[in-house]
Design an enzyme around this catalytic site. Structure first.
Site, PDB file in Angstrom:
ATOM      1  N   LYS A  60       0.821  -1.218   0.000  1.00 36.01           N
ATOM      2  CA  LYS A  60       0.000   0.000   0.000  1.00 36.01           C
ATOM      3  C   LYS A  60       0.853   1.266   0.000  1.00 36.01           C
ATOM      4  CE  LYS A  60      -3.829  -1.921   2.740  1.00 36.01           C
ATOM      5  NZ  LYS A  60      -4.700  -2.483   1.714  1.00 36.01           N
ATOM      6  N   GLU A  96      -3.263   7.196   7.651  1.00 39.66           N
ATOM      7  CA  GLU A  96      -4.175   7.990   6.828  1.00 39.66           C
ATOM      8  C   GLU A  96      -5.100   8.790   7.725  1.00 39.66           C
ATOM      9  OE1 GLU A  96      -6.445   5.414   4.286  1.00 39.66           O
ATOM     10  OE2 GLU A  96      -4.707   4.832   3.101  1.00 39.66           O
ATOM     11  N   ARG A 129      -6.315  -8.026  -9.701  1.00 35.86           N
ATOM     12  CA  ARG A 129      -6.966  -9.319  -9.959  1.00 35.86           C
ATOM     13  C   ARG A 129      -8.426  -9.072 -10.274  1.00 35.86           C
ATOM     14  NH1 ARG A 129      -9.994  -9.340  -5.138  1.00 35.86           N
ATOM     15  NH2 ARG A 129      -8.877  -8.412  -3.413  1.00 35.86           N
TER      16      ARG A 129
HETATM   17  P1  ADP Z   1     -12.716  -7.964  -2.904  1.00 34.28           P
HETATM   18  O1  ADP Z   1     -12.705  -6.506  -3.017  1.00 34.28           O
HETATM   19  O2  ADP Z   1     -12.501  -8.679  -4.187  1.00 34.28           O
HETATM   20  O3  ADP Z   1     -13.871  -8.454  -2.123  1.00 34.28           O
HETATM   21  P2  ADP Z   1     -11.248  -8.792  -0.634  1.00 34.28           P
HETATM   22  O4  ADP Z   1     -10.291  -7.869   0.029  1.00 34.28           O
HETATM   23  O5  ADP Z   1     -12.540  -9.063   0.041  1.00 34.28           O
HETATM   24  O6  ADP Z   1     -11.435  -8.230  -2.073  1.00 34.28           O
HETATM   25  O7  ADP Z   1     -10.506 -10.160  -0.925  1.00 34.28           O
HETATM   26  C1  ADP Z   1     -11.002 -11.155  -1.768  1.00 34.28           C
HETATM   27  C2  ADP Z   1     -10.637 -12.486  -1.241  1.00 34.28           C
HETATM   28  O8  ADP Z   1      -9.257 -12.578  -1.004  1.00 34.28           O
HETATM   29  C3  ADP Z   1     -11.335 -12.761   0.071  1.00 34.28           C
HETATM   30  O9  ADP Z   1     -11.711 -14.121   0.096  1.00 34.28           O
HETATM   31  C4  ADP Z   1     -10.260 -12.457   1.098  1.00 34.28           C
HETATM   32  O10 ADP Z   1     -10.437 -13.268   2.241  1.00 34.28           O
HETATM   33  C5  ADP Z   1      -8.998 -12.815   0.353  1.00 34.28           C
HETATM   34  N1  ADP Z   1      -7.876 -11.960   0.733  1.00 34.28           N
HETATM   35  C6  ADP Z   1      -7.619 -10.710   0.318  1.00 34.28           C
HETATM   36  N2  ADP Z   1      -6.472 -10.254   0.811  1.00 34.28           N
HETATM   37  C7  ADP Z   1      -5.980 -11.231   1.580  1.00 34.28           C
HETATM   38  C8  ADP Z   1      -4.800 -11.369   2.365  1.00 34.28           C
HETATM   39  N3  ADP Z   1      -3.877 -10.415   2.465  1.00 34.28           N
HETATM   40  N4  ADP Z   1      -4.624 -12.522   3.023  1.00 34.28           N
HETATM   41  C9  ADP Z   1      -5.534 -13.501   2.926  1.00 34.28           C
HETATM   42  N5  ADP Z   1      -6.644 -13.430   2.188  1.00 34.28           N
HETATM   43  C10 ADP Z   1      -6.871 -12.319   1.524  1.00 34.28           C
HETATM   44  P1  ADP Z   2      -7.825  -3.852   2.426  1.00 36.16           P
HETATM   45  O1  ADP Z   2      -6.535  -4.123   1.747  1.00 36.16           O
HETATM   46  O2  ADP Z   2      -7.949  -4.563   3.696  1.00 36.16           O
HETATM   47  O3  ADP Z   2      -8.984  -3.987   1.484  1.00 36.16           O
HETATM   48  P2  ADP Z   2      -8.268  -0.955   2.230  1.00 36.16           P
HETATM   49  O4  ADP Z   2      -7.202   0.065   2.323  1.00 36.16           O
HETATM   50  O5  ADP Z   2      -8.836  -1.227   0.890  1.00 36.16           O
HETATM   51  O6  ADP Z   2      -7.713  -2.302   2.859  1.00 36.16           O
HETATM   52  O7  ADP Z   2      -9.446  -0.546   3.231  1.00 36.16           O
HETATM   53  C1  ADP Z   2     -10.497  -1.413   3.532  1.00 36.16           C
HETATM   54  C2  ADP Z   2     -11.690  -0.637   4.060  1.00 36.16           C
HETATM   55  O8  ADP Z   2     -11.342   0.132   5.223  1.00 36.16           O
HETATM   56  C3  ADP Z   2     -12.270   0.387   3.112  1.00 36.16           C
HETATM   57  O9  ADP Z   2     -13.161  -0.193   2.191  1.00 36.16           O
HETATM   58  C4  ADP Z   2     -12.957   1.362   4.057  1.00 36.16           C
HETATM   59  O10 ADP Z   2     -14.191   0.868   4.501  1.00 36.16           O
HETATM   60  C5  ADP Z   2     -12.034   1.374   5.254  1.00 36.16           C
HETATM   61  N1  ADP Z   2     -11.058   2.478   5.158  1.00 36.16           N
HETATM   62  C6  ADP Z   2      -9.868   2.428   4.531  1.00 36.16           C
HETATM   63  N2  ADP Z   2      -9.221   3.599   4.606  1.00 36.16           N
HETATM   64  C7  ADP Z   2     -10.004   4.432   5.305  1.00 36.16           C
HETATM   65  C8  ADP Z   2      -9.897   5.797   5.740  1.00 36.16           C
HETATM   66  N3  ADP Z   2      -8.810   6.540   5.486  1.00 36.16           N
HETATM   67  N4  ADP Z   2     -10.924   6.330   6.446  1.00 36.16           N
HETATM   68  C9  ADP Z   2     -12.018   5.591   6.734  1.00 36.16           C
HETATM   69  N5  ADP Z   2     -12.177   4.315   6.373  1.00 36.16           N
HETATM   70  C10 ADP Z   2     -11.193   3.725   5.665  1.00 36.16           C
END
Ligand code: ADP
Ligand code: ADP
Ligand code: MG
Length: 498
Positions: free
Chosen positions: A116, A200, A297
């Site tokens: 990230k 953030e 992906r």
């Molecule tokens: P999407 O936006 O496609 O829903 P998610 O963040 O929910 O993305 O991830 C999709 C799938 O990949 C889920 O089944 C989640 O559990 C798995 N996943 C995503 N990131 C990780 C991670 N760092 N470690 C393990 N599983 C992950």
């Molecule tokens: P992941 O890799 O686990 O998907 P993200 O950075 O995409 O991590 O964040 C996952 C979720 O966390 C977002 O969909 C949002 O709901 C919340 N989130 C992330 N960043 C922020 C932020 N700066 N302020 C508030 N909520 C946040």
């Protein structure tokens, strides 16, 4: 041309990828762990290879075993699905070394976006707006604390290597920062083997709006509009829709262009999603948007995009992997109507959504023109404890958002899943809640309306559920033990919209 595609995944996504591959005349090779030998995704394939025991680390995450399975089956390409190895750059390289086409972006693009903090450096250069924050290399407590104070509380600490909603921490006050940083770094080290964090500004009324992008190996990048994934529980998506309710045409063009710029900055090829967080405090979906991360992906919620564009994203992935240019130019991609997806899970909403894996006594999904149920389980299957407890994705399309809600509610009412406890009734309450219908969305929706969404519903079982339950009991010799294990998911209330 790809002739034989190995799908390095399981469950609904393996079945879904297999459908398109077969339609395109491509042979499908499945892989399976010991507990999946009888799974639906295995039946959907022309050939299947065992890759290890139940534990994902030894099977679906085992690069050597997956590559060996491809050799054994004569596959010439690998589709990773989502989760598991889909964002693993080393896996993409291993495929290339073995002479296999990887249906996904380059290893370099995955590396650029896999972290990230690193991805923010790339986006900053490309002029894509970022959430105010700190993503520097200096990880001393002094620098991080100073950055947090500078940003202004509340702040959100994230693991740079994080994903899946894990390893995030909100800090409300200056006095809590050093303790929170310590804890976040320990958590990040435990979960990802990497203790780097970024900070953030924590937005208090955010919407999660992401853009589907597609690139090819000829320098073309387009977007396939946005999805609103603001209905989340613990940072995990529950309901997703396209387009984002309330977004203006002008803003749609702007956020789409930002996503295309993000993908171009890393010469992206294949399907990807650029996730933005939108400050919805004043202008809803049209509030300021900031880059959050890019997922390199296919996304879980890609079917809503398929419904509103009429395109098959897996087909596009395969064409791009074969070296073709993108099938359509930006101005040929048209947005049609509205689509919503709900994730049906084996989990108990009444017990804080505790996963509730178990035996599926009956599963019947309604079939319809404007609806779709993507699943990897059938009547008689077991939902394994070892993997994600998602049972199905239920998706509906309508001419407008109200039509999509009504159609989705109808499929959720007609869908029968007897055995495990599920969130089926919870999903229906969520999509028919007046605030959801009014599109008053932000990521706090589910916790804010928790009481209404969890309320014990009036009324009895859905007629469809009763009919199928009776059929199951009559057709099968259900033992007393099995009977005691049957939990008919909490009754769903009468439809609000139909
Ligand atoms: P999407 O936006 O496609 O829903 P998610 O963040 O929910 O993305 O991830 C999709 C799938 O990949 C889920 O089944 C989640 O559990 C798995 N996943 C995503 N990131 C990780 C991670 N760092 N470690 C393990 N599983 C992950
Ligand atoms: P992941 O890799 O686990 O998907 P993200 O950075 O995409 O991590 O964040 C996952 C979720 O966390 C977002 O969909 C949002 O709901 C919340 N989130 C992330 N960043 C922020 C932020 N700066 N302020 C508030 N909520 C946040
Ligand atoms: Mg994310």
């Amino acid at each position: 041309m790809i002739r034989n595609l190995l799908i390095a995944n399981r469950g609904e996504i393996a079945v879904r990828v297999a459908r398109t591959a077969r339609r395109l005349g491509i042979q499908v090779t499945a892989v399976y762990s010991d507990s999946d030998a009888q799974a639906m995704h295995v039946d959907y394939a022309d050939a299947a290879v065992r890759i290890g025991p139940e534990s994902a680390a030894e099977s679906y995450l085992n690069i050597e075993a997956v590559i060996a399975a491809a050799r054994e089956s004569g596959a010439d390409a690998i589709h990773p699905g989502y989760g598991f190895l889909s964002e693993n750059a080393r896996f993409a390289e291993a495929c290339a070394e073995a002479g296999l086409v990887f249906v996904g972006p380059s290893a370099q693009a995955m590396r650029d976006m896999g972290d990230k903090a690193a991805s923010k450096h790339v986006m900053e250069k490309a002029g894509v707006p970022l959430v105010p924050g700190y993503h520097g290399d200096d990880q001393t407590i002094e620098t991080l604390s100073a950055a947090a104070i500078d940003i202004g509380f509340p702040v959100l600490i994230k693991a740079s290597a994080g994903g899946g909603g894990r390893g995030m921490r909100i800090v409300e006050r200056e006095t809590d920062i050093s303790e929170a940083l310590d804890a976040a770094r320990r958590e990040a080290m435990g979960a990802f083997g990497d203790d780097r964090v970024l900070i953030e500004k924590y937005l208090t009324t955010p919407r999660h709006i992401e853009v589907q992008v597609f690139g090819d190996n000829h320098g073309n990048v387009v977007h396939l509009f946005e999805r609103d994934c603001s209905l989340q529980r613990r940072y995990q998506k529950v309901i997703e829709e396209a387009p984002a309710p309330g977004m203006s045409q002008a803003r749609r063009a702007e956020i789409g262009a930002a996503a295309v710029a993000a993908a171009k900055a890393i010469d992206y090829a294949g399907a990807g999603t650029v996730e933005f967080i939108v400050d919805a405090t004043h202008d809803g979906a049209n509030g300021p948007f900031y880059f959050m991360e890019m997922n390199t992906r296919l996304q879980v919620e890609h079917p809503v995009t398929e419904f509103v564009t009429g395109l098959d994203l897996v087909e596009w992935q395969i064409r791009v992997a074969e070296g073709d240019p993108l099938p359509l130019a930006q101005d040929e991609i048209v947005l049609n109507g509205h689509a919503i997806e709900a994730r049906l899970y084996a989990e108990d909403p009444a017990r804080d959504f505790l996963p509730a894996p178990g035996h599926v006594l009956a599963f019947e999904a309604p079939v319809g023109e404007a609806t779709r149920v993507d699943t990897g389980i059938r009547t008689g299957d077991d939902i394994a404890v070892a993997y994600d407890p998602m049972i199905a994705k239920v998706i509906a399309h309508g001419a407008d958002r109200d039509g999509a809600i009504a159609a989705l509610d109808q499929v959720l009412a007609d869908l029968v899943c007897v055995g495990p406890i599920t969130n089926q009734a919870f999903l229906r309450r969520a999509i028919t809640h007046p605030e959801f219908v009014a599109a008053h969305l932000d990521t706090g929706f589910i916790s804010r309306h928790g009481d209404a969404l969890l309320a014990e519903p009036p009324g009895g079982l859905e007629p469809a559920l009763i009919a199928v339950s009776a059929k199951v009991l009559a057709e099968r010799q259900v033992t007393a033990l099995e009977l005691s294990l049957i939990h008919i998911s909490e009754p769903t209330r009468p439809r609000l919209i139909s």
